[in-house]
Design a protein around this motif. Structure first.
Motif: not given
Length: 79
Positions: A50-51, A54-55, A57-58
């Motif tokens: 998940e992290a 997120d990275r 996507q960032s």
């Protein structure tokens, strides 16, 4: 069988490039899809996945912002 990777062995997600985060995410998904991991390890992998997502996507959001800004500047120059 390979030894499970501990959190101490893993790089800090905030330091990963898009390509590094994506590659690790792909490997994480493959490991989870095997389905033969202990519950605790699966949960840790899921959380890291998940992290990593997120990275990624960032990074993509940042790239989109840069492209939008470049387009704005190009259209301003054309006027």
């Amino acid at each position: 069988m390979t030894e499970p990777t501990t959190q101490q062995d893993q790089p800090d997600i905030s330091t990963l490039s898009y390509e590094q985060a994506r590659e690790e995410l792909v490997m994480t998904v493959k490991r989870l899809e095997t389905g033969n991991l202990p519950l605790e390890e699966s949960l840790q992998l899921w959380e890291r996945g998940e992290a990593l997502a997120d990275r990624c996507q960032s990074w993509l959001n940042g790239a989109r912002e840069r492209l939008d800004k470049a387009r704005e500047e190009t259209s301003d120059d054309a006027e």
